[in-house]
Design a protein around this motif. Sequence first.
Motif, mmCIF file in Angstrom:
data_model
loop_
_atom_site.group_PDB
_atom_site.id
_atom_site.type_symbol
_atom_site.label_atom_id
_atom_site.label_comp_id
_atom_site.label_asym_id
_atom_site.label_seq_id
_atom_site.Cartn_x
_atom_site.Cartn_y
_atom_site.Cartn_z
ATOM 1 N N LEU A 4 0.833 -1.199 0.000
ATOM 2 C CA LEU A 4 0.000 0.000 0.000
ATOM 3 C C LEU A 4 0.864 1.244 0.000
ATOM 4 N N LEU A 5 0.257 2.310 -0.487
ATOM 5 C CA LEU A 5 0.864 3.629 -0.507
ATOM 6 C C LEU A 5 -0.035 4.536 0.326
ATOM 7 N N ALA A 55 5.187 -2.838 2.093
ATOM 8 C CA ALA A 55 4.905 -4.146 1.494
ATOM 9 C C ALA A 55 5.190 -5.217 2.538
ATOM 10 N N TYR A 56 4.246 -6.138 2.668
ATOM 11 C CA TYR A 56 4.343 -7.255 3.605
ATOM 12 C C TYR A 56 3.975 -8.540 2.872
ATOM 13 N N ILE A 83 -1.585 15.258 11.514
ATOM 14 C CA ILE A 83 -2.013 14.769 10.199
ATOM 15 C C ILE A 83 -3.355 15.399 9.833
ATOM 16 N N ALA A 84 -3.375 16.092 8.701
ATOM 17 C CA ALA A 84 -4.606 16.712 8.217
ATOM 18 C C ALA A 84 -5.450 15.724 7.426
ATOM 19 N N ASP A 85 -4.782 14.812 6.689
ATOM 20 C CA ASP A 85 -5.503 13.851 5.859
ATOM 21 C C ASP A 85 -4.630 12.625 5.640
ATOM 22 N N LEU A 86 -5.268 11.458 5.610
ATOM 23 C CA LEU A 86 -4.587 10.197 5.369
ATOM 24 C C LEU A 86 -5.445 9.360 4.435
ATOM 25 N N ASP A 87 -4.867 8.935 3.327
ATOM 26 C CA ASP A 87 -5.567 8.105 2.352
ATOM 27 C C ASP A 87 -4.691 6.900 2.049
ATOM 28 N N LEU A 88 -5.193 5.706 2.367
ATOM 29 C CA LEU A 88 -4.443 4.487 2.099
ATOM 30 C C LEU A 88 -4.872 3.916 0.756
ATOM 31 N N GLU A 89 -3.925 3.781 -0.136
ATOM 32 C CA GLU A 89 -4.182 3.261 -1.481
ATOM 33 C C GLU A 89 -3.481 1.910 -1.623
#
Length: 138
Positions: A4-5, A55-56, A83-89
């Motif tokens: 993930l990024l 990566a796991y 943290i203002a915003d966090l998006d997991l892709e």
Amino acid sequence: MSTLLAHIKIIEGNEEKFEEISRELYEKTHDNEDSVIHYEYWRGREKGSYYTLLAYPSYLDFLITHQISEHHESAAGNYGDIIADLDLEWLDPVDGASKLGSTETQEVPDDAPELAKQYDKDHAVVMQDWWQALRKGS
């Protein structure tokens, strides 16, 4: 495998604090997690934008070995007010153009800690239909 990024936007003026916490978490992750394949932080183009590439070997390695580890939970508490915003892709490799394997999801065991179950709800792997179509076509 699971890759993930994380797209992270920091509240202005907190960049140094974010980088300090991230360096500590990077060290503790690599020192304490035998299963980590890839775990790095990057600065982005826009001021206050950062990325974490992880990566796991499996989703459960990410979720249980990393996400609910003592060192991650300790650091995560320090991130809360910056943290203002966090998006997991979630990412999937292009066959033949990456050393990493395909991202897969796994069911969280019934006996997993409650925190793991909560993170599974908050950060569940999202498999894109177009990935599946390209995998089948390979």
